[in-house]
Each structure stands twice: as structure tokens, then as C-alpha cells.
Motif scaffolding. Sequence first.
Motif, short mmCIF file in Angstrom:
data_model
loop_
_atom_site.label_atom_id
_atom_site.label_comp_id
_atom_site.label_asym_id
_atom_site.label_seq_id
_atom_site.Cartn_x
_atom_site.Cartn_y
_atom_site.Cartn_z
N PRO A 277 -46.34 31.09 3.00
CA PRO A 277 -45.43 30.53 2.00
C PRO A 277 -45.28 31.43 0.79
CG PRO A 277 -47.56 29.41 1.92
CD PRO A 277 -47.60 30.34 3.09
N SER B 13 -42.62 27.92 -6.45
CA SER B 13 -42.12 26.65 -5.94
C SER B 13 -40.84 26.27 -6.66
CB SER B 13 -43.17 25.54 -6.14
OG SER B 13 -43.46 25.37 -7.50
N HIS C 211 -45.32 19.66 -0.09
CA HIS C 211 -44.70 19.84 1.21
C HIS C 211 -45.74 20.38 2.20
CE1 HIS C 211 -40.41 19.62 -0.33
NE2 HIS C 211 -41.11 19.73 -1.45
N LYS D 197 -30.77 24.25 5.20
CA LYS D 197 -31.50 23.99 3.96
C LYS D 197 -30.89 22.82 3.20
CE LYS D 197 -30.45 26.07 0.22
NZ LYS D 197 -30.18 27.05 -0.85
N LYS E 243 -39.55 28.06 8.23
CA LYS E 243 -39.84 29.21 7.37
C LYS E 243 -38.58 29.65 6.63
CE LYS E 243 -41.80 33.86 7.31
NZ LYS E 243 -42.71 33.55 6.20
N GLU F 236 -37.95 27.20 3.86
CA GLU F 236 -38.94 27.43 2.81
C GLU F 236 -38.55 28.61 1.92
OE1 GLU F 236 -43.73 28.04 2.80
OE2 GLU F 236 -42.50 29.48 3.88
N ILE G 181 -44.62 25.30 1.61
CA ILE G 181 -44.92 24.34 2.66
C ILE G 181 -46.26 24.72 3.28
CG2 ILE G 181 -44.13 23.22 4.77
CD1 ILE G 181 -41.28 24.05 4.04
#
Length: 211
Positions: free
Chosen positions: A11, A15, A24, A160, A190, A193, A200
Amino acid sequence: MAIDPFEAFSPPSHSSSHFSQQRHFYVAVDRLQFKMETLVGLLDVAGRRPSLPMVVCCSSRDELDSVCSAVSNLHYISLASLYSDLAEADRSLILEKFRQTTSRWSQKFSSLSEEKCEAEKVGEKSHMIVVTDACLPLLASGESPLSAHVLINYEIPTKKETYMRRMTTCSASDGILINMVVGGEVVTLKSIEESSGLVIAEMPINISEIL
């Protein structure tokens, strides 16, 4: 549950500023046939928290029906569903009941210790709505967000924008989002994210650790 597919899932270090208190997580399932079993196992633990407001998001009506059928035997969960041919009066009633549940959760039960917090002991069922993307709350039309404490993406959206819409219409600002991922869906999650600036993380084996 299998987590090997996520060994390379790294990740980002930042954020999203929006809903920054949300957490998440992902749960990796090694085979599609184990996905429903994994969901029921998660709900079997989470659903014992009294008045816990939960939402499960599906991409299709068929998956919604399958989830409702599998969860119907968990008697400590009050179950409702939102789908396209639901009467408007019934939809309004479901949304209102869920708002009452979120209010009870925030006022009475969120601070209780785990040993005192089983729904069967205190006589308060948790409450869960299963919803398809086509029937998410319409904020632009004046409907309130569901503000669930737990949002489970049973099916990962391919875009998304859909993920973010589920997040803003279904999850509380400090809610927990759990993504169920099978095989090649790792790449999809991914991508979501990275493009959304979310972090996540792998969910703990015991969901009660994050509730």
C-alpha cells in the motif's frame, strides 16, 4: 483464507484526506467456491455485536440473492436488502430502520467491552443491508448515507468511482471497509488503492480485533 496472492501488495504511504478515519482491509480467498463460506464466517463473528450496522455491497442481483440466502440462518442478524424492483415505501422503511440502528450503535454499544457485547446476551440484533450498486443511497436526491460501521465489498468494483461511491454512501466516516478478493482481483484492488490514495491493509485473522 489464503493471503499468498498479496505478498507483493504494497500500500502507498499516504491516505485519502476524505473520510480519513476510515480503515480499509482486504481478505484474500484462494478459491471462488470458498468466498461465501468466508463471508459467513466473518459475519458469524461480527454479527454478534449488538446493534452493529453492516452493509454488504454486491455488483449483481444474483450475488445479492446468494448472500441473503447464505446469511439468513444467522439469527442474531436482522437482514434486509435493497434491489431495483423494491417498492419505494419498502425502501424508505429499510433505510429508516437502518438509521435507527446506526443511532443505537453510536449511542449505546460502541464503547462496550467485547465480553459484554454479544447480541444474544443483550437482546439487540445487529442489522445488515445487502445492496447492489444500482440501489445505493441517492445523496443527490436527499437520501441520507447509510453510515454503516462495517462495509463489506463482497464483489470488488472494477472502477475506482464505484468503490468511492460505495464508501461515501454506505460507510460511516470512521467505518471499517473489508474487501473480499479472489485471484486476479488483486490487480483490480491494487489499482483502486493507488488511484484513490487509500491504504488497504491485510485484515487480522480475527475480525473482532478491528471492530
